[in-house]
Design an enzyme around this catalytic site. Structure first.
Site, PDB file in Angstrom:
ATOM      1  N   ARG A  80      55.591  35.900  39.289  1.00  0.00           N
ATOM      2  CA  ARG A  80      54.534  36.725  39.865  1.00  0.00           C
ATOM      3  C   ARG A  80      53.911  35.974  41.043  1.00  0.00           C
ATOM      4  O   ARG A  80      53.511  34.817  40.906  1.00  0.00           O
ATOM      5  CB  ARG A  80      53.470  37.021  38.804  1.00  0.00           C
ATOM      6  CG  ARG A  80      52.251  37.708  39.373  1.00  0.00           C
ATOM      7  CD  ARG A  80      51.202  38.061  38.326  1.00  0.00           C
ATOM      8  NE  ARG A  80      50.068  38.661  39.020  1.00  0.00           N
ATOM      9  CZ  ARG A  80      48.817  38.217  38.967  1.00  0.00           C
ATOM     10  NH1 ARG A  80      48.497  37.174  38.211  1.00  0.00           N
ATOM     11  NH2 ARG A  80      47.872  38.808  39.659  1.00  0.00           N
ATOM     12  N   HIS A 124      45.389  39.711  46.034  1.00  0.00           N
ATOM     13  CA  HIS A 124      44.808  38.619  45.253  1.00  0.00           C
ATOM     14  C   HIS A 124      43.721  37.963  46.115  1.00  0.00           C
ATOM     15  O   HIS A 124      43.814  36.777  46.454  1.00  0.00           O
ATOM     16  CB  HIS A 124      45.891  37.635  44.808  1.00  0.00           C
ATOM     17  CG  HIS A 124      45.533  36.821  43.603  1.00  0.00           C
ATOM     18  ND1 HIS A 124      46.334  36.757  42.478  1.00  0.00           N
ATOM     19  CD2 HIS A 124      44.467  36.027  43.333  1.00  0.00           C
ATOM     20  CE1 HIS A 124      45.777  35.950  41.584  1.00  0.00           C
ATOM     21  NE2 HIS A 124      44.636  35.488  42.079  1.00  0.00           N
ATOM     22  N   GLU A 170      42.264  41.012  39.306  1.00  0.00           N
ATOM     23  CA  GLU A 170      40.914  40.629  38.855  1.00  0.00           C
ATOM     24  C   GLU A 170      39.811  41.154  39.754  1.00  0.00           C
ATOM     25  O   GLU A 170      38.941  40.398  40.192  1.00  0.00           O
ATOM     26  CB  GLU A 170      40.807  39.103  38.732  1.00  0.00           C
ATOM     27  CG  GLU A 170      41.709  38.532  37.677  1.00  0.00           C
ATOM     28  CD  GLU A 170      41.349  37.093  37.308  1.00  0.00           C
ATOM     29  OE1 GLU A 170      40.443  36.525  37.926  1.00  0.00           O
ATOM     30  OE2 GLU A 170      41.974  36.566  36.385  1.00  0.00           O
ATOM     31  N   ASN A 299      44.968  39.079  32.434  1.00  0.00           N
ATOM     32  CA  ASN A 299      44.751  37.662  32.711  1.00  0.00           C
ATOM     33  C   ASN A 299      43.804  37.158  31.641  1.00  0.00           C
ATOM     34  O   ASN A 299      42.627  37.523  31.605  1.00  0.00           O
ATOM     35  CB  ASN A 299      44.112  37.459  34.090  1.00  0.00           C
ATOM     36  CG  ASN A 299      45.063  37.825  35.231  1.00  0.00           C
ATOM     37  OD1 ASN A 299      46.207  38.225  34.990  1.00  0.00           O
ATOM     38  ND2 ASN A 299      44.601  37.691  36.454  1.00  0.00           N
ATOM     39  N   TYR A 301      42.168  33.917  29.638  1.00  0.00           N
ATOM     40  CA  TYR A 301      41.913  32.475  29.549  1.00  0.00           C
ATOM     41  C   TYR A 301      41.039  32.107  28.355  1.00  0.00           C
ATOM     42  O   TYR A 301      41.243  31.084  27.733  1.00  0.00           O
ATOM     43  CB  TYR A 301      41.258  31.963  30.842  1.00  0.00           C
ATOM     44  CG  TYR A 301      42.209  31.993  32.019  1.00  0.00           C
ATOM     45  CD1 TYR A 301      43.072  30.929  32.264  1.00  0.00           C
ATOM     46  CD2 TYR A 301      42.290  33.099  32.850  1.00  0.00           C
ATOM     47  CE1 TYR A 301      43.966  30.954  33.320  1.00  0.00           C
ATOM     48  CE2 TYR A 301      43.186  33.136  33.915  1.00  0.00           C
ATOM     49  CZ  TYR A 301      44.025  32.069  34.146  1.00  0.00           C
ATOM     50  OH  TYR A 301      44.933  32.099  35.182  1.00  0.00           O
ATOM     51  N   GLU A 378      48.512  36.405  33.616  1.00  0.00           N
ATOM     52  CA  GLU A 378      48.044  35.013  33.736  1.00  0.00           C
ATOM     53  C   GLU A 378      47.570  34.531  32.371  1.00  0.00           C
ATOM     54  O   GLU A 378      46.897  35.261  31.657  1.00  0.00           O
ATOM     55  CB  GLU A 378      46.846  34.872  34.697  1.00  0.00           C
ATOM     56  CG  GLU A 378      47.176  35.037  36.149  1.00  0.00           C
ATOM     57  CD  GLU A 378      45.955  34.864  37.068  1.00  0.00           C
ATOM     58  OE1 GLU A 378      45.005  34.147  36.705  1.00  0.00           O
ATOM     59  OE2 GLU A 378      45.967  35.475  38.152  1.00  0.00           O
TER      60      GLU A 378
HETATM   61  C1  BGP Z   1      41.999  33.705  37.791  1.00  0.00           C
HETATM   62  C2  BGP Z   1      42.643  33.932  39.123  1.00  0.00           C
HETATM   63  C3  BGP Z   1      43.613  32.906  39.529  1.00  0.00           C
HETATM   64  C4  BGP Z   1      43.311  31.505  39.051  1.00  0.00           C
HETATM   65  C5  BGP Z   1      42.807  31.453  37.632  1.00  0.00           C
HETATM   66  C6  BGP Z   1      42.236  30.137  37.214  1.00  0.00           C
HETATM   67  O1  BGP Z   1      40.688  34.139  37.847  1.00  0.00           O
HETATM   68  O2  BGP Z   1      43.285  35.186  39.186  1.00  0.00           O
HETATM   69  O3  BGP Z   1      43.809  33.030  40.891  1.00  0.00           O
HETATM   70  O4  BGP Z   1      42.555  30.805  39.945  1.00  0.00           O
HETATM   71  O5  BGP Z   1      41.845  32.424  37.370  1.00  0.00           O
HETATM   72  O6  BGP Z   1      40.916  30.019  37.609  1.00  0.00           O
HETATM   73  P1  BGP Z   1      40.346  28.693  38.209  1.00  0.00           P
HETATM   74  O7  BGP Z   1      41.192  28.374  39.385  1.00  0.00           O
HETATM   75  O8  BGP Z   1      38.924  28.986  38.564  1.00  0.00           O
HETATM   76  O9  BGP Z   1      40.444  27.674  37.130  1.00  0.00           O
END
Ligand code: BGP
Length: 477
Positions: A80, A124, A170, A299, A301, A378
């Site tokens: 991607r 993006h 995002e 995405n 995290y 992500e």
């Molecule tokens: C998401 C984005 C990415 C990447 C990732 C990690 O929000 O789509 O581009 O940056 O997060 O975040 P960070 O770089 O703030 O750790």
């Protein structure tokens, strides 16, 4: 729920990794590219970690062949990446820059030659600066036509080669930073303008999805949503209500608009009272319903845990951009909700809760509410990595993170979720928007810091690990 046994990952599962143009390409002013809002914003004093920017990034623009060769060596099934709008239209619209298209064609052809499925993100965050200057970018409905024209240019060029497309990456995170926190360009802090710009972005998203059906009839398109599922801090009804508020305001506001073409009721009623609701013109909601996605890009995290926040209480705060653990303040909206640490979860050095079960919950919630296929676009762990004297990077913490999250994917599939792929963030190390080069995510270490470096690529321990996971089709997890 503990399942008696794990099902296998499907044979055509897209085992992938991801990146974004501004974070990897560099070559910020080469071959006719126009400036993006990030090219200017990062040069303003105090905006990014140690003034880091993507002028060179990890020089992917000049190292496409080398990077794709590493992907092929790893056995990656999908990659991607995003297209930089100002590379294609240097001033946002008008004359197309053929050199820009040629660059992405070279990348796509290299991927296809190695049997790697391209997953193309249309946006993006690197808006052409010209459109920001001309009419305020996402704050003006004129962007809808300009964005559509840019996207259709890519559809026409790549329809035969690219099957999987991501519309906006995002929107929720980017515009919250851009118009509420003031931490992304154009660095505004105004909730009314935030909801207005965000509404226009929904219309643009729907318009390009609608156009997609015509130009790429066999493709699949959807937005990538930054989904941080909300948890309640306790079963106290006030915490439960704060959690409901947070889920509605921080997640369903986007997801329902994308997938149902409407805004969630309690949040909309609240914003109408405060005078912050977006202006919905006749035809807007119809357009949203005509441009719903084929799949949702997720995405993921971390999860966020919420508690009651009285009027006059905690306001929105910026994220940790230093990697100093334990420095993230509570953040919220007075009268609605605020975040609180989850005592059951470990965090990364950037205070992001590590919660694979949260990913399973995320996938289940999305799948059962919207009934759409999902793709993890992500997921990954940003950490300080150390290159040892003998040239190795022992990132066992990243392997543990990815392993537990892939297990959660498998459990979610067992729960009935249709998951078509998983793109780890990121393939090589990249520039983190606000955290510089020290917050690393890649399978491939890139020797550089905020000041620069050799840009040499070094395979991390996680590279070899992911490679054998892919080779086994997930059986070795
Ligand atoms: C998401 C984005 C990415 C990447 C990732 C990690 O929000 O789509 O581009 O940056 O997060 O975040 P960070 O770089 O703030 O750790």
């Amino acid at each position: 729920m503990h399942h008696p046994k794990f099902n296998d990952f499907p044979a055509d599962f897209l085992w992938g990794a991801a990146s974004a143009a501004y974070q990897v390409e560099g070559a910020w002013n080469e071959d006719g590219k126009g400036p993006s809002v990030w090219d200017l914003f990062t040069k303003l004093p105090g905006k990014t970690f140690e003034g880091s920017n993507g002028d060179v990034a990890v020089d992917h623009y000049h190292r496409v062949e080398e990077d794709v060769a590493l992907m092929a060596e790893m056995g990656l099934k999908a990659y991607r990446f995003s297209v930089s709008w100002p590379r294609i239209f240097p001033s946002g619209r008008g004359e197309v820059n053929e050199a820009g298209l040629a660059f992405y064609e070279r990348l796509i052809d290299a991927l296809l030659a190695h049997g790697i499925e391209p997953v193309l993100t249309l946006y993006h965050w690197d808006l052409p600066q010209a459109l920001q200057d001309e009419y305020g970018g996402w704050e003006d409905r004129r962007i809808i036509d300009d964005f559509e024209h840019y996207c259709v240019t890519l559809y026409q060029r790549f329809a035969g080669k690219v099957k999987y497309w991501v519309s906006l990456n995002e929107q929720n995170y980017n515009l919250t930073n851009a118009y509420q926190l003031g931490t992304h360009p154009p660095a505004v802090q105004d909730r009314k303008r935030f909801f207005a710009a965000n509404h226009i972005a929904f219309l643009a998203n729907a318009r390009v999805i609608k156009a997609f059906r015509q130009h790429v009839p066999n493709g699949l398109i959807g937005p990538s949503f930054a989904y941080s599922p909300a948890y309640p801090a306790s079963c106290a009804p006030s915490d439960m209500l704060a959690f409901e508020n947070a889920e509605e305001f921080t997640n369903l506001w986007w997801l329902d608009a994308y997938c149902f073409g409407r805004y969630p009721q309690a949040a909309l009623a609240y914003l109408r009272e405060t005078g912050e609701a977006p202006e919905i013109l006749p035809g807007d909601l119809e357009l949203l319903r005509e441009g719903t996605p084929d799949y949702i890009g997720v995405n993921y995290y971390y999860t966020l845990t919420f508690t009651d926040n009285p009027l006059g209480g905690q306001t929105m705060q910026r994220i940790n951009t230093t990697g100093q653990k334990g420095t993230t303040p509570s953040s919220g909206v007075p009268g609605l909700y605020k975040t609180t640490p989850n005592p059951h979860l470990e965090t990364s050095n950037w205070d992001w809760a590590i919660d694979p079960t949260g990913m399973r919950i995320a996938l289940r919630r999305l799948s059962s509410r919207y009934g759409l296929p999902l793709m993890i676009t992500e997921n990954g762990l940003g950490e300080f990595d150390k290159l040892t004297a003998d040239g190795r990077v022992q990132d066992d913490y990243r392997i543990a993170y990815l392993h537990s999250h892939l297990k959660a994917c498998q459990e979610a599939m067992q729960d009935g979720v249709e998951l078509i792929g998983y793109c780890a963030w990121s393939f090589t190390d990249i520039l983190s928007w606000l955290n510089g080069y020290q917050k690393r995510y890649g399978f491939v270490y890139v020797e550089r810091d905020e000041q620069g470096g050799s840009l040499r690529r070094i395979k991390k321990e996680s590279f070899h690990w992911y490679s054998q996971v892919i080779a086994s089709g997930g059986k070795t997890l």
